[in-house]
Scaffold this motif. Structure first.
Motif, PDB file in Angstrom:
ATOM      1  N   THR A  73       0.824  -0.931  -0.037  1.00  0.00           N
ATOM      2  CA  THR A  73      -0.524  -0.123   0.049  1.00  0.00           C
ATOM      3  C   THR A  73       0.543   1.184  -0.195  1.00  0.00           C
ATOM      4  O   THR A  73       0.836   2.259  -1.058  1.00  0.00           O
ATOM      5  CB  THR A  73      -1.012   0.164   1.635  1.00  0.00           C
ATOM      6  N   ALA A  74       1.667   1.265   0.695  1.00  0.00           N
ATOM      7  CA  ALA A  74       2.501   2.551   1.288  1.00  0.00           C
ATOM      8  C   ALA A  74       3.262   2.449  -0.553  1.00  0.00           C
ATOM      9  O   ALA A  74       3.839   3.427  -0.689  1.00  0.00           O
ATOM     10  CB  ALA A  74       3.939   2.143   1.919  1.00  0.00           C
ATOM     11  N   PHE A  75       3.956   1.220  -1.289  1.00  0.00           N
ATOM     12  CA  PHE A  75       4.230   1.771  -2.483  1.00  0.00           C
ATOM     13  C   PHE A  75       3.110   2.336  -3.345  1.00  0.00           C
ATOM     14  O   PHE A  75       3.797   2.958  -3.882  1.00  0.00           O
ATOM     15  CB  PHE A  75       4.580   0.412  -3.250  1.00  0.00           C
ATOM     16  N   TYR A 108       5.017   9.542   2.466  1.00  0.00           N
ATOM     17  CA  TYR A 108       4.830  10.166   3.562  1.00  0.00           C
ATOM     18  C   TYR A 108       4.110   8.486   4.322  1.00  0.00           C
ATOM     19  O   TYR A 108       4.163   9.086   5.347  1.00  0.00           O
ATOM     20  CB  TYR A 108       3.921  11.328   3.279  1.00  0.00           C
ATOM     21  N   TRP A 109       2.867   8.553   4.048  1.00  0.00           N
ATOM     22  CA  TRP A 109       1.983   6.807   4.459  1.00  0.00           C
ATOM     23  C   TRP A 109       2.901   6.351   5.071  1.00  0.00           C
ATOM     24  O   TRP A 109       2.678   5.035   6.116  1.00  0.00           O
ATOM     25  CB  TRP A 109       1.407   6.564   3.346  1.00  0.00           C
ATOM     26  N   THR A 110       4.469   5.540   4.118  1.00  0.00           N
ATOM     27  CA  THR A 110       5.210   4.654   4.892  1.00  0.00           C
ATOM     28  C   THR A 110       6.044   4.972   5.945  1.00  0.00           C
ATOM     29  O   THR A 110       6.178   4.591   6.878  1.00  0.00           O
ATOM     30  CB  THR A 110       5.853   4.645   3.314  1.00  0.00           C
ATOM     31  N   VAL A 111       6.378   6.223   5.878  1.00  0.00           N
ATOM     32  CA  VAL A 111       7.250   7.037   7.159  1.00  0.00           C
ATOM     33  C   VAL A 111       5.672   6.901   8.598  1.00  0.00           C
ATOM     34  O   VAL A 111       6.115   6.308   9.360  1.00  0.00           O
ATOM     35  CB  VAL A 111       7.670   8.554   7.173  1.00  0.00           C
ATOM     36  N   GLY A 112       4.471   7.106   7.846  1.00  0.00           N
ATOM     37  CA  GLY A 112       3.621   7.273   9.135  1.00  0.00           C
ATOM     38  C   GLY A 112       3.163   6.029   9.647  1.00  0.00           C
ATOM     39  O   GLY A 112       3.122   6.066  11.475  1.00  0.00           O
ATOM     40  N   LEU A 113       3.564   5.097   8.917  1.00  0.00           N
ATOM     41  CA  LEU A 113       3.092   3.478   8.579  1.00  0.00           C
ATOM     42  C   LEU A 113       4.415   3.070  10.103  1.00  0.00           C
ATOM     43  O   LEU A 113       3.955   2.486  10.859  1.00  0.00           O
ATOM     44  CB  LEU A 113       2.754   2.874   7.537  1.00  0.00           C
ATOM     45  N   HIS A 131      12.024   7.147  -6.095  1.00  0.00           N
ATOM     46  CA  HIS A 131      11.927   7.017  -4.884  1.00  0.00           C
ATOM     47  C   HIS A 131      11.238   5.482  -5.398  1.00  0.00           C
ATOM     48  O   HIS A 131      11.485   4.529  -4.109  1.00  0.00           O
ATOM     49  CB  HIS A 131      10.709   7.228  -4.207  1.00  0.00           C
ATOM     50  N   GLU A 132      10.947   4.853  -6.611  1.00  0.00           N
ATOM     51  CA  GLU A 132      10.543   3.306  -6.748  1.00  0.00           C
ATOM     52  C   GLU A 132      11.758   2.217  -6.925  1.00  0.00           C
ATOM     53  O   GLU A 132      11.504   1.748  -5.366  1.00  0.00           O
ATOM     54  CB  GLU A 132      10.163   3.711  -7.946  1.00  0.00           C
ATOM     55  N   GLU A 133      13.053   2.997  -6.817  1.00  0.00           N
ATOM     56  CA  GLU A 133      14.272   1.740  -6.833  1.00  0.00           C
ATOM     57  C   GLU A 133      14.388   2.417  -5.016  1.00  0.00           C
ATOM     58  O   GLU A 133      14.652   0.940  -4.573  1.00  0.00           O
ATOM     59  CB  GLU A 133      15.160   2.687  -7.299  1.00  0.00           C
ATOM     60  N   ARG A 134      13.626   2.957  -4.038  1.00  0.00           N
ATOM     61  CA  ARG A 134      14.007   3.258  -2.699  1.00  0.00           C
ATOM     62  C   ARG A 134      13.479   2.734  -2.126  1.00  0.00           C
ATOM     63  O   ARG A 134      13.263   1.696  -1.140  1.00  0.00           O
ATOM     64  CB  ARG A 134      14.072   4.691  -2.490  1.00  0.00           C
ATOM     65  N   ALA A 135      11.916   2.338  -2.935  1.00  0.00           N
ATOM     66  CA  ALA A 135      10.532   1.598  -1.892  1.00  0.00           C
ATOM     67  C   ALA A 135      11.161   0.270  -2.021  1.00  0.00           C
ATOM     68  O   ALA A 135      10.713  -0.547  -1.499  1.00  0.00           O
ATOM     69  CB  ALA A 135       9.583   2.010  -3.150  1.00  0.00           C
TER      70      ALA A 135
END
Lengths: 364, 225
Positions: free
Chosen positions: A61-63, A68-73, A226-230
């Motif tokens: 989902t974060a992908f 920001y959602w990922t950090v929040g999660l 950022h996809e690479e980082r994700a």
């Protein structure tokens, strides 16, 4: 949203298929009572599978939703883990105000700093800022009983549950050194914008001349950079969780010599080495999904999983000291998040600093 | 013949509470949700199930949040029928507390300062619950220090004696005193747990001391369950 890269689809899709298979096995084993397996182990396995699904779906989902959602999660996971840790740790009345700061100021501030990529802030906020502040705040409360012990306990909880774990989402917000070189500096961008602003809006020459500097952040919610980082984050969670379960499997198969029998009889050298080695092999096979060559990926995985598994031993000794089996049974009815993410907490800074510092310079 | 001593003396109709407006319902749900998140409370029902029948929940008292958290731990339809008994001097201070106590919890506020003989709190409670509502009481009478359970006050006994049909449900609230200790006003979100035990009644011929001791033991037993 831009279409995801093929590597992302393969990695996430592969994990989902694998999880599907594992779920089938888990359900099958649970149904078949005639296999004479340890029911507690089967139930434990089943719970783990559920947690993996949750982790995997949350990351997926974060992908889609963005960093920001990922950090929040991860921030919420930190809060919950800290909640479990502090509940388990005996604190005194005098610590109440300090704990309030821990939960409502330091933890959110750490994740806000991560979200905004303020590395100079989040790298020292807890080890220096919170360290000094808590010592002072607890002293001010005027209760000197077990002072040093109480300060240390709260600080360790904050370090493990918040500081260390926050380096996992920091993978997303921090750019690789190579990206910093490739992408224009903000000064260059500002200069370019100033030049564009000077040009009359209807000037046809503006569109003809290719700009010398281009913004790397595309318009999509999930920018290409950022996809690479994700994927790196997903890869990290995957190998650490994998090492966890492989350690368990190897320990069951070959386990002879416990690392520290008083802390955890089920954690053996065979399980540890087997877990690290097999997770490293899997990581090397998956190196197409990360921006590192095979040998670097393998080194990265070996170092990360070794520290992660050792982290499990650390939280085990905390639990053993408090006389509980796992953080989940501390108060009945609560599933222990800290039990599931302890290895992630320990492994995250190692992975982050290796990616940032050592390997980041050699990205192909 | 039915056992006479178990029949309610006078099943008076309850003092009706105005049907909650949608705003009050929303506030109640939000408050219950917030309380559950902040206190990390999990509810366990041991040999007891949530029910809308008339009950008196009695629990240990260690924090200002006790009544709120216990109330939040009940399912919504039970919650609507359950009214905490609380101290008037605390809950009538400031309009927020007054609004919450009167419109959301429909709390029964008891004057701890001057208790009048002809309007005893127990009679007031019985009149309020009538044949419809349940109560939340803290028979210790005040918040204890968190380590030990204080001796119970006699109100619970008189409730049980005057209305033997009420189910008395013991509850133990664990760790909430660390969430919001005495004298603090900002809660820290730790995990707490509420355990509800099997209902009990006043036995035939049981004395006040025996009954109160048994009730206290019933709460204490839940601590180690």
């Amino acid at each position: 949203m831009s279409t995801p890269e093929a590597e992302t689809l393969w990695l996430v899709g592969g994990v989902i298929v694998l999880l599907g298979l594992v779920t089938l096995v888990s359900v099958y084993v649970k149904r078949r009572r005639d296999l004479a397996l340890d029911p507690a182990a089967v139930a434990q396995f089943h719970r783990r599978v559920v947690v993996w699904w949750i982790l995997c779906l949350l990351l997926a989902t974060a992908f889609v939703l963005g960093r920001y959602w990922t950090v929040g999660l991860f921030g919420l996971m930190s809060l919950r883990a800290l909640q479990e840790y502090i509940t388990l740790t005996p604190t005194r009345r005098g610590d109440h105000r300090a704990l309030f700061w821990v939960f409502f100021v330091f933890t959110p501030a750490q994740y806000v700093a991560v979200a905004l990529d303020r590395y100079e802030l989040y790298s020292i906020l807890i080890p220096v800022g919170a360290f000094l502040f808590l010592a002072i705040r607890i002293a001010m409360a005027g209760d000197y009983k077990n002072y040093l012990e109480r300060v240390a306990k709260i600080q360790v909880g904050l370090m493990i549950c918040v500081y260390c774990l926050s380096f996992a989402p920091a993978l997303l917000t921090r750019r690789l050194p190579s990206q910093v070189e490739q992408s224009p500096s903000s000064a260059a961008l500002a200069r370019q914008e100033a030049v564009q602003a000077q040009q009359p809006p209807g000037d046809p020459s503006a569109s003809d001349v290719p700009p010398t500097v281009t913004r790397t952040a595309p318009t999509a919610i999930w920018p290409e950079v950022h996809e690479e980082r994700a994927r790196l984050l997903f890869f990290f969670v995957l190998i650490v969780q994998l090492a966890d379960v492989l350690q368990y499997a190897w320990g069951r198969l070959l386990g002879q010599r416990p690392i520290a029998v008083d802390v955890s009889p089920s954690r053996t050298w065979e399980g540890f080495l087997g877990g690290v080695a097999s997770a490293t092999v899997v990581a090397a096979l998956l190196s197409w999904s990360v921006p590192f060559p095979v040998w670097q990926t393998a080194t990265l995985a070996a170092a990360t999983t070794a520290v992660g598994l050792a982290g499990g031993l650390v939280t085990s000794s905390v639990k053993r000291d408090r006389g509980v089996e796992d953080y989940g049974t501390l108060i009945t009815g609560h599933g222990g998040i800290l039990d599931r993410i302890d290895s992630l907490c320990f492994a995250a800074p190692v992975f982050f600093f290796l990616v940032q510092g050592a390997f980041g310079n050699w990205v192909h | 013949m039915e056992k006479q001593w178990r029949q309610p003396r006078v099943p008076v109709p309850s003092v009706p509470v105005a049907e909650p407006t949608w705003a009050q319902r929303a506030i109640a749900s939000l408050l219950a949700f917030t309380a559950r998140v902040i206190s990390g409370a999990s509810a366990r029902w041991v040999d007891c199930q949530p029910d809308t029948c008339q009950r008196v929940y009695f629990a240990n008292h260690t924090s200002h949040l006790d009544a709120l958290v216990l109330w939040s731990a009940l399912p919504a339809e039970v919650r609507r029928l359950t009214r905490p008994v609380a101290a008037r001097d605390y809950w009538e201070r400031g309009w927020v507390r007054r609004y919450l106590a009167n419109r959301i919890f429909h709390a029964l506020l008891i004057d701890r300062r001057n208790i009048k003989v002809h309007r005893s709190p127990v009679d007031e409670m019985l009149r309020t619950i009538g044949d419809r509502y349940s109560l939340i009481v803290f028979p210790e009478g005040h918040r204890n220090t968190g380590e030990e359970l204080a001796p119970f006050k006699s109100g619970l006994y008189y409730l049980a004696k005057k209305r033997p049909d009420l189910e008395l449900v013991p509850a133990y609230i664990d760790n909430l005193n660390r969430v919001l200790p005495r004298g603090e006003f900002l809660p820290v979100p730790l995990l707490s747990c509420i355990t509800f035990g099997p209902p009990m009644w006043l036995e035939h011929g049981e004395t006040k001391t025996e009954f109160l001791q048994r009730a206290r033991d019933a709460v204490l037993r839940l601590k180690n369950l």
